[in-house]
Enzyme design. Structure first.
Site, mmCIF file in Angstrom:
data_model
loop_
_atom_site.group_PDB
_atom_site.id
_atom_site.type_symbol
_atom_site.label_atom_id
_atom_site.label_comp_id
_atom_site.label_asym_id
_atom_site.label_seq_id
_atom_site.Cartn_x
_atom_site.Cartn_y
_atom_site.Cartn_z
ATOM 1 C CD GLU A 182 -3.023 -1.030 2.255
ATOM 2 O OE1 GLU A 182 -4.168 -1.432 2.043
ATOM 3 O OE2 GLU A 182 -2.663 -0.574 3.353
ATOM 4 C CD GLU A 259 -4.655 -5.625 2.633
ATOM 5 O OE1 GLU A 259 -5.420 -4.876 3.286
ATOM 6 O OE2 GLU A 259 -3.419 -5.611 2.749
#
Length: 780
Positions: A182, A259
């Site tokens: 991320e 995710e």
């Protein structure tokens, strides 16, 4: 001779078969699809974290994921777990990640590895080791700091040594390896990400498909050639909107939600987080219908045992030890309603000949413990060993301590009047004593930095015990040194005096340290360890009921179960049966608060109970915001499209306090307001850091049905939002939130992100925005 030829021929055939098998073992991100051995492959992954599961239960949790309908297990590796001391690696026992991957293969599943070096995961410092902080000017996740890059390279090489042989191309089951994690939330340095890619390749992952993950709002901030791109988002998301921009920029890429957040994590002092089954299931079905690969984060969260739970900032919000996450498989490994719903849904999307196996038998039943009465107590003040001295307070890391608690002691001179104790910065929770008498606490969550010191006829002993919670695991506040950060002062009127010449005592979390103490009877007040034992005729899983205790940690038979805190929401602690003994068992509890008759009972299910405190609401009863004398900098209407919306001012404006006033909703019948994220833009057009921000006022917040308080607009988490109170028919427009940025800034505009799920409730249409140097008028 004939027999020899036959044997030779068989050997050659076997060799050719092996060569052919090796040639067929491939996994790639192909055109619009992932391909396994040249055929389309839809990833149905379940995220599990091996350190959050007792090793004895690893295989059961893997089998549970397969029984839910998954074909792949996704894992992080945790740098600070494997290298707790610089240069000393541990991949044995509970840390044997290679064994975990082999168990995944044994059970007929593939594996996705996410080695970091940064992982987030609500894990202490996002997986980065605390000893990096011993370097005063450390910078992380950047090429600018050679020490960080050298350390990260050494760690990634060690991970490669453990796992690269298990790539699918080498006959193993690892089909993908992630580059960093991320990164779009952190920065846009493509050179750094490219370097991490190269390090991972050089570590031995030279054949496997690499990928990276980001959010739909920031995945395009940088590029990493040769690395596939995936998106992360939460339950109830609008799948079409999430991938809309992605498909435009990557028309030939396979789609994957790397995710898919099945629930959310709990934070101390905030409501227990849940996500509805139907909300979650709808978006999962949308992905299956559109052949979008996914990974359930989390499929089974488990427990952040010991010191490993992290924290978010801004604002500082430590995470509880339970990582249940409202996941399909609960903290104790049991199936939930969500589990059965997923299993039922995926039955409709299996490949030809594929079946979902039955649930495995549970490795441990639940039992009840006898009530445990504590008879031994070790007062902290009676166990002060090996003091260190320093002119000014230093953090834990300076004293080579990673976690636990630290005591700062000083002598203050007599004074016949009251004074104010001021500490620059406390990380994270300090209890203050004068001559062994409790004076008060300082809680980082509330930016508390001062308290009153009463008059003293004689010189007095000042003790400041700092109890740590998790290091920040997300955003720029990740440089999170523990203890006292800065100076300590005593002030009286206009006079301020800095305190020097400190004695320092360190109290680490190691089980051996807790046992090597001077235990006596239950007399005496103050922070202390409590020790007892109990006998069992059989072992099994259990939850310890911690109601009645204050704040601290628990060790059972040398295993650190994690943190407890009376403010909730978790009031229980998961104790795996595999850590118990038939016969004698030892339990030690450290608590910063005092107990005369300490006892612990057991319960069969987790206890969630929130004790409301100052962190719950940002509006006192009867408070009203008066904007009659305030002049808006700008006003207007937002469009109904999804995604970030930017408003630029006609000219830059200076100010410290801003107010967003929502006047109407995109839905005409809706009187609520919600915001996912809000950024203030500096003179250069870039977002100003929110680390110093504090909510001054919010007219309405949902803090019971969900953790949707106003500080969620600057917590860097798009899937949690500020939402005005749900179902409050009396709450009408305008809705307002006031933020103190902590200092004056030159502002050129702001950006706002509406909620990203399928709901349209609360999305703002008409607004006014105020910015000024003085405080807004808030009346009681």
């Amino acid at each position: 001779m004939k027999r020899l030829i036959t044997i030779t021929s068989l050997f050659c055939l076997f060799f050719l078969f092996e060569q052919n098998l090796t040639a067929q073992n491939t996994f790639i991100a192909g055109k619009n699809q992932f391909e396994l051995n040249g055929k389309p492959f839809l990833i149905r992954a379940a995220e599990l974290h091996y350190p959050r599961i007792p090793k004895e239960y690893w295989e059961h949790r893997i089998q549970m994921c397969k029984a839910m309908g998954m074909n792949t297990i996704c894992i992080y590796t945790f740098w600070n777990l494997h290298e707790q001391k610089e240069g000393v690696y541990d991949f044995s026992g509970q840390n044997d990640v290679a064994e975990f991957v082999r168990l995944i293969k044994k059970n007929g599943m593939y594996c996705i590895v996410r080695p970091g070096p940064y992982v987030c995961a609500e894990w202490d410092m996002g997986g980065l080791p605390w000893w990096l902080l011993k370097k005063e000017d450390i910078e992380v996740r950047t090429l600018k700091d050679p020490f960080f890059m050298k350390s990260a390279t050494a760690y990634l090489n060690r991970v490669g040594k453990e796992l690269s042989s298990l790539q699918i191309q080498n006959g193993g089951n690892i089909i993908m390896v992630q580059v960093e994690n991320e990164y779009g939330v952190w920065g846009n340095d493509g050179d750094y990400m490219t370097k991490i890619r190269d390090i991972i390749r050089a570590s031995g992952f030279d054949k496997v498909q690499l990928f990276r993950c980001d959010w739909s709002s920031n995945f395009d901030r940088y590029k990493v050639p040769g690395v596939a791109e995936t998106l992360n988002f939460g339950a109830g998301s609008n799948i079409e909107n999430q991938f809309k921009k992605f498909k435009t920029l990557n028309p030939d890429a396979p789609l994957m939600c790397s995710e898919y957040w099945t629930g959310w994590f709990d934070q101390w002092g905030r409501p227990h987080e849940t996500r509805g089954v139907e909300t979650f299931l709808g978006s999962l079905k949308d992905m299956m219908d559109n052949k979008i690969s996914f990974s359930l984060y989390m499929a089974h969260g488990g427990t952040s045992f010991g010191q490993w739970s992290g924290a978010n900032a801004p604002p500082y919000a430590p995470t509880v030890s339970s990582y249940d996450y409202d996941a399909p498989i609960n903290e104790a490994g049991q199936p939930t309603e969500k589990f059965y719903a997923i299993r039922s849904l995926l039955q409709n999307y299996l490949n030809e000949g594929e079946t979902i196996p039955p649930l495995p038998s549970e490795p441990s039943k639940f039992i009840s413990l006898p009530e445990i009465a504590f008879t031994k107590k070790a007062l902290l003040r009676d166990n002060l060993k090996n003091p260190k001295t320093t002119d000014v307070p230093k953090t834990m890391e300076y004293f080579d301590q990673g976690w636990g608690r630290i005591l700062y002691r000083n002598k203050i001179s007599a004074d016949d009047s009251e004074r104010i104790l001021k500490i620059d910065d406390v990380h994270d929770y300090a209890v203050v004593y004068l001559n062994d008498k409790y004076l008060g606490k300082l809680d980082r969550r509330f930016n508390e930095t001062s308290l009153k010191i009463p008059a003293t006829k004689k010189d007095a002993q000042l003790d400041i015990l700092v109890e740590t919670t998790g290091r920040v695991n997300y955003g720029k506040a990740i440089i999170d040194r523990k203890g006292i950060n800065g100076k300590v002062y005593l002030s009286k009127g206009a006079e301020t005096k800095e305190l020097h010449n400190w004695q320092i005592y360190n109290f680490p979390v190691d089980a051996a340290f807790q046992k090597d103490l001077k235990y006596g009877n239950l007399t005496g007040d103050g922070p202390a360890w409590y020790k007892s034992s109990f006998k069992l005729s059989e072992t099994g899983d259990v939850y310890l009921d911690m109601r009645g205790w204050g704040k601290g940690m628990v060790w059972v038979n040398g295993h650190n179960l994690g943190r407890f805190w009376k403010i909730g929401p978790t009031q229980s602690m998961y104790l795996p049966g595999k850590w118990l003994n038939v016969g004698e068992n030892e339990i030690i509890v450290f608590d910063v608060e005092n107990h005369d008759k300490p006892v612990i009972k057991s319960v069969g299910t987790p206890v969630f109970e929130i004790i409301a405190d100052a962190s719950m609401l940002h509006r006192k009863e009867g408070e009203m915001l008066d904007l009659s004398d305030a002049v808006p900098v700008t006003s207007g209407s937002f469009t109904s499209e999804t995604g970030w919306k930017e408003v630029k001012f006609k000219a830059v404006v200076k100010g410290r306090y801003f107010c967003l006033e929502a006047l109407s909703s995109q839905l005409t019948s809706d009187n609520s307001t919600s915001i996912a994220e809000l950024e203030i833009l500096g003179e250069d057009g870039k977002a100003i850091s929110a680390l110093k921000w504090k909510v001054v006022f919010a007219d309405s917040e949902e803090v019971t049905a969900s953790g949707s308080s106003a500080d969620k607009i600057f917590d860097l988490q798009e899937s949690v939002i500020w939402q005005t109170r749900i179902g409050d028919k009396k709450a009408a427009f305008p809705h307002t939130v006031v933020i103190d940025m902590g200092e004056n800034n030159t502002v050129s505009g702001f950006r706002i992100l509406p909620r990203t799920d399928k709901s349209k409730n609360g999305i703002i249409k008409d607004y006014r925005f105020y910015l000024q140097e003085k405080k807004f008028n808030i009346k009681l």
